[in-house]
Design an enzyme around this catalytic site. Structure first.
Site, PDB file in Angstrom:
ATOM      1  CB  CYS A   1      -0.913  -0.004   1.221  1.00  0.00           C
ATOM      2  SG  CYS A   1      -1.929   1.476   1.349  1.00  0.00           S
ATOM      3  CG  HIS A   2       2.379   4.739  -3.091  1.00  0.00           C
ATOM      4  ND1 HIS A   2       3.449   5.206  -2.340  1.00  0.00           N
ATOM      5  CD2 HIS A   2       2.591   5.196  -4.362  1.00  0.00           C
ATOM      6  CE1 HIS A   2       4.267   5.905  -3.123  1.00  0.00           C
ATOM      7  NE2 HIS A   2       3.768   5.907  -4.346  1.00  0.00           N
ATOM      8  CB  SER A   3      -1.366   5.047   2.284  1.00  0.00           C
ATOM      9  OG  SER A   3      -2.276   5.442   1.295  1.00  0.00           O
TER      10      SER A   3
ATOM     11  CG  ASN B   1       4.323   7.745   0.761  1.00  0.00           C
ATOM     12  OD1 ASN B   1       4.645   7.390  -0.367  1.00  0.00           O
ATOM     13  ND2 ASN B   1       3.464   7.057   1.507  1.00  0.00           N
TER      14      ASN B   1
END
Length: 451
Positions: free
Chosen positions: A162-164, A309
């Site tokens: 999951c990029h989050s 991120n």
């Protein structure tokens, strides 16, 4: 290009090897950005150095290593949820529910997949886990790992995250931990740090809006994708020869000071705009995704081990006529000037805008293009064991119409063994032919003119 079907075993849910903290971990404003609410894949290809192929216990070793890695990266074994009251801020419930592991086999040899191994990867959907809707992230596992054994003894390891929760650098850090532990390393080479507060807004929570979606989300959900012909994807390699040719097209000072990223981005942006044949007065933009782990981020520095991120966008803009009729040097200057806009102050401004749901982001659907550089994320440090040799890898990139609006740079080696930057480009067939001609010209003509 090879075609094949992977025969997958049953998906297994792997929980942390030992008890971990049950708590709620906040995500940063960047993590919670609507554009990051999706899954991203890192795929790595390994050839076999010895007869007999991969060790028979490789799958069980990887599964055990995943369980051990989840002790250190225990938030990744949890699940995402949104805070109440419509603020759309994400948190991780550290529930230790686990990650997904799949063992698979494919009747194909590594050499049939292409050399160098750059996008488009053949039958890539067969090599990665099926996560369902990649834009649905709430309540699902945050990490999926598929190991595919090939007929030649080689192995493909694909991790979908999951990029989050993690960016490209973070994903490489997590995968390296899993592979190192599978090789028998007792602890991670780099211990993970959450530290999302370092990228938090300074605005008190009581002063934040509660119900309005951000401009970025409104744009993503309301703007229809432009109609395009069936796109094709090709990767273009920029090695020592191409970079030297680009430098020779610049005046001395600029040739010496320009980075490889600036050179490639300026050339690719300029050639792409020319290939799409925009009207001369059309405003065109390239958005650079730059890493806050870099030298421009001064205070507070992000510590080693941070895997969230840490990427912020900055944009260069010009008219199509100015960009295409102007020199390559001018395009390089525009890219450099955009990079210089990145400061601690600007990052704080963006974090506050995100917190107030006022950050609009870049509109890629109207003359926009985005680039992200994963060529220095550390993929080359990934090892599966002395029996294996990394043959290449990276990310398949975005899907759908977004694939035509962005490129993710990756590292690879060309047929001569030289280190290169691979730039995937996805365009309709006719613009792709024009782009290929433009890229060929910008290197060959520059090289000839210097003789």
């Amino acid at each position: 290009m090879a075609t094949f079907v992977a025969h997958r075993g049953k998906a297994e849910l792997v929980v942390p090897a030992r008890a971990t903290a049950h708590e709620v971990r906040p995500l940063s404003q960047i993590d919670s950005s609507p554009g990051l609410r999706q899954y991203m894949t890192l795929i790595e290809f390994f050839g076999c150095r010895v007869p007999g192929g991969a060790p028979k216990q490789l799958a069980s070793s990887l599964k055990a290593a995943l369980a051990e890695a989840l002790v250190y990266y225990y938030p990744v074994a949890g699940r995402l949820r949104e805070l109440p009251a419509g603020r759309r801020k994400l948190v991780v419930d550290c529930t230790a529910e686990g990650a997904v592991f799949v063992e698979a086999r494919a009747d194909v040899r590594l050499e049939e997949l292409g050399k160098p191994l750059v996008p488009p990867f053949p039958c890539v959907d067969e090599l990665i886990c099926d996560v369902g809707d990649v834009r649905t992230v709430i309540g699902k596992p945050l990490l999926y790992l598929q190991m595919t054994q090939l007929r030649c003894g080689g192995v493909v390891v694909a991790m979908t995250t999951c990029h989050s929760v993690a960016d490209g650098y973070g994903m490489v850090q997590i995968l390296k931990c899993i592979l190192d532990l599978a090789r028998g390393q007792p602890v991670p080479a780099v211990f993970p740090l959450w530290e999302r507060h370092l990228l938090a807004s300074s605005i008190p929570a009581a002063m934040l809006p509660k119900d309005e979606a951000s401009p970025t989300l409104r744009t993503l959900t309301s703007m229809p994708p432009p109609p395009i012909d069936e796109p094709v994807t090709k990767s273009f390699l920029f090695g020592p020869t191409e970079i030297a040719a680009l430098r020779r097209g610049l005046p001395g000072r600029l040739a010496r000071s320009s980075t490889v990223f600036e050179l490639i981005t300026a050339a690719v942006w300029r050639c792409r705009v020319a290939a799409l044949e925009y009207a001369p007065d059309k405003r065109v933009r390239v958005t650079l995704a730059k890493n806050a782990r870099g030298s421009w981020k001064r205070e507070p520095r992000l510590p080693p081990g941070f895997y969230g991120n840490a990427v912020m966008g900055t944009t260069a803009e010009a008219s199509a006529d100015e960009l295409c009729r102007g020199s390559l040097a001018r395009a390089v200057e525009l890219v450099h000037e955009a990079k210089m806009k990145l400061t601690d102050k600007r990052l704080r401004e963006v974090l506050d805008l995100l917190a107030r749901n006022e950050y609009a982001g870049a509109n890629l659907f109207d003359g926009g293009f985005a680039v992200s550089d994963m060529s220095r994320c550390g993929n080359a440090s990934l090892e599966l064991g002395s029996w294996a040799e990394r043959a290449g890898g990276g990310t398949p990139g975005a899907g759908g119409v977004l694939a035509t609006l962005s490129s993710i740079y990756m590292s690879c080696k060309d047929s001569n063994g030289d280190e290169c930057v691979a730039v995937p480009m996805c365009l309709p067939e006719l613009p792709m032919r024009r782009f290929m001609s433009q890229i060929s010209a910008v290197t060959k003509v520059i090289a000839i003119s210097s003789m």
